[in-house]
Design a protein around this motif. Structure first.
Motif, short mmCIF file in Angstrom:
data_model
loop_
_atom_site.label_atom_id
_atom_site.label_comp_id
_atom_site.label_asym_id
_atom_site.label_seq_id
_atom_site.Cartn_x
_atom_site.Cartn_y
_atom_site.Cartn_z
N ASP A 52 42.39 23.28 53.00
CA ASP A 52 43.55 23.17 52.10
C ASP A 52 44.71 24.02 52.63
O ASP A 52 45.89 23.63 52.51
N GLU A 53 44.40 25.16 53.21
CA GLU A 53 45.44 26.00 53.81
C GLU A 53 46.09 25.28 54.99
O GLU A 53 47.32 25.34 55.17
N ALA A 54 45.27 24.59 55.79
CA ALA A 54 45.81 23.83 56.93
C ALA A 54 46.74 22.72 56.44
O ALA A 54 47.79 22.45 57.05
N VAL A 55 46.36 22.07 55.35
CA VAL A 55 47.21 21.02 54.77
C VAL A 55 48.55 21.61 54.33
O VAL A 55 49.62 21.08 54.65
N LYS A 56 48.50 22.70 53.60
CA LYS A 56 49.72 23.34 53.10
C LYS A 56 50.61 23.80 54.24
O LYS A 56 51.85 23.74 54.16
N ALA A 78 32.40 12.01 50.14
CA ALA A 78 33.16 13.08 49.49
C ALA A 78 32.45 13.65 48.28
O ALA A 78 32.96 14.58 47.65
N THR A 79 31.28 13.12 47.94
CA THR A 79 30.49 13.69 46.85
C THR A 79 29.82 15.00 47.28
O THR A 79 29.31 15.73 46.44
N HIS A 80 29.83 15.30 48.57
CA HIS A 80 29.26 16.54 49.10
C HIS A 80 30.41 17.40 49.61
O HIS A 80 31.43 16.89 50.09
N PHE A 81 30.26 18.74 49.54
CA PHE A 81 31.40 19.60 49.88
C PHE A 81 31.82 19.46 51.34
O PHE A 81 33.01 19.53 51.66
N LYS A 82 30.87 19.23 52.23
CA LYS A 82 31.25 19.04 53.63
C LYS A 82 31.92 17.68 53.84
O LYS A 82 32.85 17.55 54.65
N GLY A 83 31.48 16.70 53.10
CA GLY A 83 32.14 15.39 53.15
C GLY A 83 33.57 15.48 52.66
O GLY A 83 34.46 14.83 53.21
N ARG A 84 33.81 16.29 51.62
CA ARG A 84 35.18 16.47 51.13
C ARG A 84 36.06 17.10 52.19
O ARG A 84 37.25 16.77 52.31
N VAL A 85 35.48 18.02 52.96
CA VAL A 85 36.24 18.62 54.06
C VAL A 85 36.66 17.55 55.06
O VAL A 85 37.83 17.48 55.47
N VAL A 86 35.73 16.69 55.44
CA VAL A 86 36.03 15.63 56.39
C VAL A 86 37.10 14.69 55.85
O VAL A 86 38.05 14.33 56.54
N HIS A 87 36.97 14.30 54.58
CA HIS A 87 37.94 13.39 53.97
C HIS A 87 39.33 14.03 53.93
O HIS A 87 40.33 13.36 54.22
N THR A 88 39.40 15.31 53.59
CA THR A 88 40.70 15.99 53.53
C THR A 88 41.33 16.05 54.92
O THR A 88 42.54 15.82 55.06
N LEU A 89 40.52 16.36 55.93
CA LEU A 89 41.04 16.42 57.29
C LEU A 89 41.62 15.08 57.72
O LEU A 89 42.76 14.99 58.21
N ILE A 90 40.85 14.02 57.53
CA ILE A 90 41.28 12.70 58.01
C ILE A 90 42.48 12.18 57.23
O ILE A 90 43.42 11.62 57.81
N LYS A 91 42.48 12.36 55.91
CA LYS A 91 43.60 11.89 55.10
C LYS A 91 44.91 12.56 55.49
O LYS A 91 46.00 11.98 55.32
N ASN A 92 44.81 13.78 56.01
CA ASN A 92 46.02 14.54 56.34
C ASN A 92 46.26 14.65 57.85
O ASN A 92 47.08 15.46 58.29
N ASP A 93 45.55 13.81 58.62
CA ASP A 93 45.73 13.77 60.08
C ASP A 93 45.57 15.15 60.72
O ASP A 93 46.35 15.54 61.60
N ILE A 94 44.55 15.87 60.27
CA ILE A 94 44.24 17.19 60.84
C ILE A 94 42.96 17.08 61.65
O ILE A 94 41.92 16.66 61.13
N ALA A 95 43.02 17.46 62.89
CA ALA A 95 41.84 17.48 63.74
C ALA A 95 41.09 18.80 63.53
O ALA A 95 41.68 19.82 63.16
N LEU A 96 39.77 18.77 63.76
CA LEU A 96 38.94 19.98 63.67
C LEU A 96 38.20 20.15 64.99
O LEU A 96 37.53 19.22 65.46
N HIS A 97 38.32 21.33 65.56
CA HIS A 97 37.62 21.66 66.80
C HIS A 97 36.87 22.97 66.60
O HIS A 97 37.39 23.90 65.98
N VAL A 98 35.64 23.04 67.12
CA VAL A 98 34.76 24.21 66.92
C VAL A 98 34.43 24.87 68.25
O VAL A 98 34.07 24.19 69.21
N ALA A 99 34.56 26.19 68.29
CA ALA A 99 34.10 26.99 69.43
C ALA A 99 33.20 28.09 68.87
O ALA A 99 33.68 29.02 68.22
N HIS A 100 31.89 27.96 69.07
CA HIS A 100 30.93 28.85 68.44
C HIS A 100 30.25 29.73 69.50
O HIS A 100 30.83 30.72 69.95
N THR A 101 29.03 29.39 69.89
CA THR A 101 28.35 30.25 70.87
C THR A 101 29.03 30.21 72.24
O THR A 101 28.88 31.16 73.02
N ASN A 102 29.78 29.16 72.52
CA ASN A 102 30.55 29.14 73.77
C ASN A 102 31.72 30.12 73.72
O ASN A 102 32.20 30.56 74.77
#
Length: 284
Positions: A52-56, A78-102
């Motif tokens: 939501d912060e990224a959207v704003k 979107a009935t699951h909290f992670k699904g809602r994250v995905v829906h929010t990202l896609i609806k707002n044209d926001i890409a998500l990239h992860v850098a974890h153990t790398n």
């Protein structure tokens, strides 16, 4: 403006996916490779509050340290909290990239950022990456203080320099013992006690320390242990990573606007110090 594919290619030079642990889930989770990127937000957790912060903010790309789907999934409903994250990202044209153990083992990586926040001088990795001929990459960092501090004073420094959380910092050890050398590891670190003991440092700062490993580590040596909140030990990496992308943007003339979320996503929200009428032992 660069395309997402160009920005991701640049991030891959910093944190190649091939250097992630086999169990990890890193890389691009959502996003059109051809979309333009003008604004990027870095954060530790890909939770709804951050999205939501990224959207704003009007961000086109969100880069997080923690994966969204570490163990895989069969649905993004979107009935699951992670699904809602995905829906929010896609609806707002926001890409998500992860850098974890790398990003944990990178040079510089998560533990370098943690050491920098504590004003420690890095002398090398705690667990060197055998594929790095220069011996700079690896898990955790070995560090030195410019001037010795007592455990009490070093804990005070850590509490002041790391982001504030409900947990604060727990300590095991003699408060008046001197600290000259320190091992640090952003995130959960009690699996590294063997390496820490072998390094012979005076203190170890990490997160998510458990009772039995700590008890056994204290029985082995007078090593001082500092247990900070998981989120707090990894948040400094966001500032480091943002500065790295800023440098890349300047070099390529991309004029990216790069931001770091200051939203506290540590899950613990309150802390009450223990109070007992019997200072000699636990209550019956």
């Amino acid at each position: 403006m660069p395309r997402l594919s160009e920005v991701i290619a640049a991030l891959e030079t910093l944190w190649p996916a091939a250097r992630a642990e086999s169990w990890d889930a890193v890389g691009t989770v959502a996003g059109d490779p051809d979309q333009e990127v003008t604004r990027v937000l870095f954060a530790v957790d890909p939770v709804q509050e951050i999205v939501d912060e990224a959207v704003k903010l009007g961000a086109d790309l969100l880069v997080t340290h923690h994966p969204l789907y570490l163990r895989g999934t069969t649905t993004v409903a979107a009935t699951h909290f992670k699904g809602r994250v995905v829906h929010t990202l896609i609806k707002n044209d926001i890409a998500l990239h992860v850098a974890h153990t790398n990003a944990d083992t990178a040079d510089p990586g998560v533990s370098d950022a943690l050491a920098g926040a504590l004003d420690l001088r890095v002398t090398g990795p705690l667990v060197p990456d055998p594929t790095d001929p220069e011996g700079r990459r690896g898990l955790g960092r070995l560090c030195a203080l410019d001037h010795p501090l007592t455990v009490r004073a070093f804990v005070a420094r850590a509490a002041e320099r790391l982001p504030a959380t409900a947990q604060g910092i727990r300590v095991a050890g003699d408060p008046e013992a001197l600290v000259r050398t320190v091992a640090v590891s952003g995130g959960s670190g009690d699996s590294l006690f063997g390496h820490v003991r072998a390094a012979g440092v005076d203190a170890f700062l990490t997160a998510d320390l458990r009772h039995h490993p700590v008890s056994e580590a204290r029985a082995h040596s007078p090593l001082a242990l500092l247990d900070a909140a998981h989120w707090a030990t990894e948040w400094p990496w966001c500032e480091l990573a943002a500065s790295q992308l800023d440098e890349i943007s300047d070099r390529h003339g991309w004029d990216l606007r790069v931001h770091v979320s200051k939203t506290v996503t540590d899950p613990w929200t309150a802390h009450a110090a223990s109070a007992t009428s019997d200072p000699l032992g636990a209550p019956n």
